[in-house]
Design an enzyme around this catalytic site. Structure first.
Site, PDB file in Angstrom:
ATOM      1  N   LYS A   1       0.792  -1.193  -0.041  1.00 38.87           N
ATOM      2  CA  LYS A   1      -0.057  -0.005   0.157  1.00 38.87           C
ATOM      3  C   LYS A   1       0.787   1.524  -0.047  1.00 38.87           C
ATOM      4  CE  LYS A   1      -4.538  -1.469   2.301  1.00 38.87           C
ATOM      5  NZ  LYS A   1      -5.130  -1.587   3.531  1.00 38.87           N
TER       6      LYS A   1
ATOM      7  N   ARG B   1       2.448   1.903  -3.288  1.00 41.03           N
ATOM      8  CA  ARG B   1       1.408   2.551  -4.223  1.00 41.03           C
ATOM      9  C   ARG B   1       1.320   4.084  -3.898  1.00 41.03           C
ATOM     10  NH1 ARG B   1      -1.253  -2.337  -3.412  1.00 41.03           N
ATOM     11  NH2 ARG B   1      -2.889  -1.539  -1.993  1.00 41.03           N
TER      12      ARG B   1
ATOM     13  N   LYS C   1       2.222   6.887  -6.439  1.00 40.66           N
ATOM     14  CA  LYS C   1       1.167   8.007  -7.049  1.00 40.66           C
ATOM     15  C   LYS C   1       1.468   9.351  -6.460  1.00 40.66           C
ATOM     16  CE  LYS C   1      -2.848   4.858  -7.205  1.00 40.66           C
ATOM     17  NZ  LYS C   1      -4.070   4.500  -6.462  1.00 40.66           N
TER      18      LYS C   1
ATOM     19  N   CYS D   1       0.365  23.760   7.167  1.00 44.87           N
ATOM     20  CA  CYS D   1       0.688  23.723   5.563  1.00 44.87           C
ATOM     21  C   CYS D   1       0.025  25.096   4.794  1.00 44.87           C
ATOM     22  CB  CYS D   1       0.110  22.709   4.706  1.00 44.87           C
ATOM     23  SG  CYS D   1       0.989  21.256   4.908  1.00 44.87           S
TER      24      CYS D   1
ATOM     25  N   THR E   1       7.442  14.426  12.848  1.00 44.02           N
ATOM     26  CA  THR E   1       6.088  13.485  12.289  1.00 44.02           C
ATOM     27  C   THR E   1       6.719  12.149  11.813  1.00 44.02           C
ATOM     28  OG1 THR E   1       6.651  14.586  10.078  1.00 44.02           O
ATOM     29  CG2 THR E   1       4.723  15.581  11.396  1.00 44.02           C
TER      30      THR E   1
ATOM     31  N   PHE F   1       5.981  14.068   3.169  1.00 49.22           N
ATOM     32  CA  PHE F   1       6.567  15.276   3.745  1.00 49.22           C
ATOM     33  C   PHE F   1       8.028  15.067   3.590  1.00 49.22           C
ATOM     34  CE2 PHE F   1       2.578  15.216   7.062  1.00 49.22           C
ATOM     35  CZ  PHE F   1       2.165  16.217   6.326  1.00 49.22           C
ATOM     36  N   GLY F   2       8.470  16.208   3.191  1.00 50.94           N
ATOM     37  CA  GLY F   2      10.000  16.552   3.372  1.00 50.94           C
ATOM     38  C   GLY F   2      10.636  17.812   4.087  1.00 50.94           C
ATOM     39  N   ASP F   3      11.808  18.020   4.084  1.00 51.07           N
ATOM     40  CA  ASP F   3      12.346  19.159   5.174  1.00 51.07           C
ATOM     41  C   ASP F   3      12.822  20.112   4.416  1.00 51.07           C
ATOM     42  OD1 ASP F   3      11.770  17.075   6.820  1.00 51.07           O
ATOM     43  OD2 ASP F   3      14.099  17.068   7.572  1.00 51.07           O
TER      44      ASP F   3
ATOM     45  N   HIS G   1      -0.155  25.578  -2.775  1.00 48.54           N
ATOM     46  CA  HIS G   1       0.565  24.702  -1.685  1.00 48.54           C
ATOM     47  C   HIS G   1       0.115  23.273  -2.375  1.00 48.54           C
ATOM     48  CE1 HIS G   1       2.131  22.606   1.666  1.00 48.54           C
ATOM     49  NE2 HIS G   1       0.777  21.970   1.779  1.00 48.54           N
TER      50      HIS G   1
ATOM     51  N   ALA H   1      -3.603  14.814  -5.586  1.00 51.05           N
ATOM     52  CA  ALA H   1      -5.111  14.784  -5.624  1.00 51.05           C
ATOM     53  C   ALA H   1      -5.708  16.127  -5.587  1.00 51.05           C
ATOM     54  CB  ALA H   1      -5.576  13.710  -4.571  1.00 51.05           C
TER      55      ALA H   1
ATOM     56  N   ASN I   1       6.219  17.494   0.043  1.00 52.22           N
ATOM     57  CA  ASN I   1       5.537  18.722   0.864  1.00 52.22           C
ATOM     58  C   ASN I   1       6.164  19.082   1.927  1.00 52.22           C
ATOM     59  OD1 ASN I   1       3.765  19.976   2.653  1.00 52.22           O
ATOM     60  ND2 ASN I   1       2.066  18.504   2.316  1.00 52.22           N
TER      61      ASN I   1
END
Length: 389
Positions: A55, A58, A62, A164, A197, A215-217, A303, A308, A336
């Site tokens: 999962k 995937r 995506k 965000c 997180t 998520f990234g830094d 943002h 999606a 993100n």
């Protein structure tokens, strides 16, 4: 005797708030999205959860993300096993990391912005710092003041735990400060580190897994001021109008809670639907006074909460695919990065506009919009005007 109204008038700037410089920074550790599921399930001792790993694979496939940057390396995670375990008490370890790394990464971005600006740092009058990564007193604003060697009487504003949408919030606040304080030069810094997180996978909380895939830094810094000094300061974008609103019937759509296990995020499946349902109203409010109703005629900085959201916004407004090019490029290259994302996209857009020989910093167009989405569900809207290149 001078009247109060005369004093107030003298305190105000003449022109609109303008972005005068942009700098960005990321940790050295680059993570390729294609191999991340293998690393993530191995480091969290979850390789036996084969269905869950499929999962997650995937989700990563995506995500439209190629790579991300993370402070957390394999070495750091091995030294902190509780950070890897799902919901294990680990806040102390996480806090110890972010109270150092958030200002450090912020400094790296700020130094680049100050260099581009070309003015001495002693001319910075205000500092806005924003992070969703941990809390501390004195805050990251204080630490950054010390690290950069800013004047001790710089006016500081610290925004913790916003999420965000806050890339829009810092611009709104910087605009008000610049326009209401003649000669003000505002250093804005958003610095986000996912050490708060990160956690192992759970079969019962797939929304947590979504965050692990996205998520990234990163840190981004801007200099904002009105009435640019000719020949010295080079405007990039003007900020013309700002707004913040809570989307109706959206309570619990996105929320985050700082607990012993770190910062937990919860997302409802219909977040893209809520955003797309409310975006037309926000655009009408922002652009009707300018006589603009064709949203393909403006440049877009949204943002990138995830692919999606971008897909549904494009569909709802019948936007041409290229409208989100800068946004999708930043999502692809960095993931993100919460509040820092829209500031990275501003940087990406002005650079690509110059490289492609376009007439303005906004992809050759005059007007544009910056959108931030986040907990609440809160929507930040900023109307931007580009500058001739």
């Amino acid at each position: 005797m001078v009247s109060v109204s005369e004093i107030r008038k003298a305190q105000r700037a003449e022109g609109p708030a303008t972005i005068l410089a942009i700098g960005t920074a990321n940790p050295a550790n680059c993570v390729e999205q294609s191999t991340y599921p293998d690393f993530y399930f191995k480091i969290t001792n979850s390789e036996h959860k084969t269905e869950l790993k499929e999962k997650f694979q995937r989700m990563c496939d995506k995500s439209m993300i190629k790579r991300r940057y993370m402070y957390l390396t394999e070495e750091i995670l091995k030294e902190n096993p509780n950070v890897c375990e799902y919901m294990a008490p680990s806040l102390d370890a996480r806090q110890d990391m972010v109270v150092v790394e958030v200002p450090r990464l912020g400094k790296e971005a700020a130094v680049k912005a100050i260099k581009e600006w070309g003015q001495p740092k002693s001319k910075i009058t205000h500092l806005i710092v924003c992070t969703t990564s941990g809390v501390d007193m004195p805050g990251a604003d204080y630490q950054l003041t010390k690290l950069l060697g800013l004047r001790p009487y710089v006016k500081r504003y610290m925004m913790y735990q916003q999420g965000c949408f806050a890339g829009g919030t810092v611009l709104r606040l910087a605009k008000d400060l610049a326009e209401n304080n003649k000669g003000a030069r505002v250093l804005v810094v958003c610095s986000e580190v996912t050490a708060v997180t990160f956690r192992g996978p759970s079969d019962t909380h797939l929304d947590s897994l979504v965050g692990q895939a996205l998520f990234g830094d990163g840190a981004a810094a801007l200099i904002v001021g009105s009435d640019p000094v000719p020949e010295i300061e080079k405007p990039i974008f003007e900020m013309v109008w700002t707004a913040q609103t809570i989307a109706p019937d959206s309570e619990g759509a996105i929320d985050g809670h700082l607990r012993e296990a770190g910062l937990t995020f919860h997302l409802l499946k219909d977040v893209p639907g809520i955003v797309s349902k409310n975006i037309t109203k926000a655009l009408v409010e922002a652009f009707e006074p300018l006589g603009i109703s064709d949203y393909n005629s403006i440049f877009w900085i949204a943002h990138p909460g995830g692919p999606a959201i971008l897909d549904q916004v494009e569909q709802k407004l019948a936007l041409k695919p290229e409208k989100m090019n800068a946004t999708r490029e930043v999502l692809s290259e960095y993931g993100n990065m919460s509040s820092a994302c829209v500031l990275f996209i501003l940087d990406e857009m002005r650079k690509k506009s110059t490289q492609n020989g376009l007439k303005t910093t906004g992809e050759g167009l005059e007007w544009g919009v910056l959108f931030g989405f986040g907990p609440g569900l809160t929507i930040e809207t900023v109307v931007l005007r580009s500058v001739a290149i």
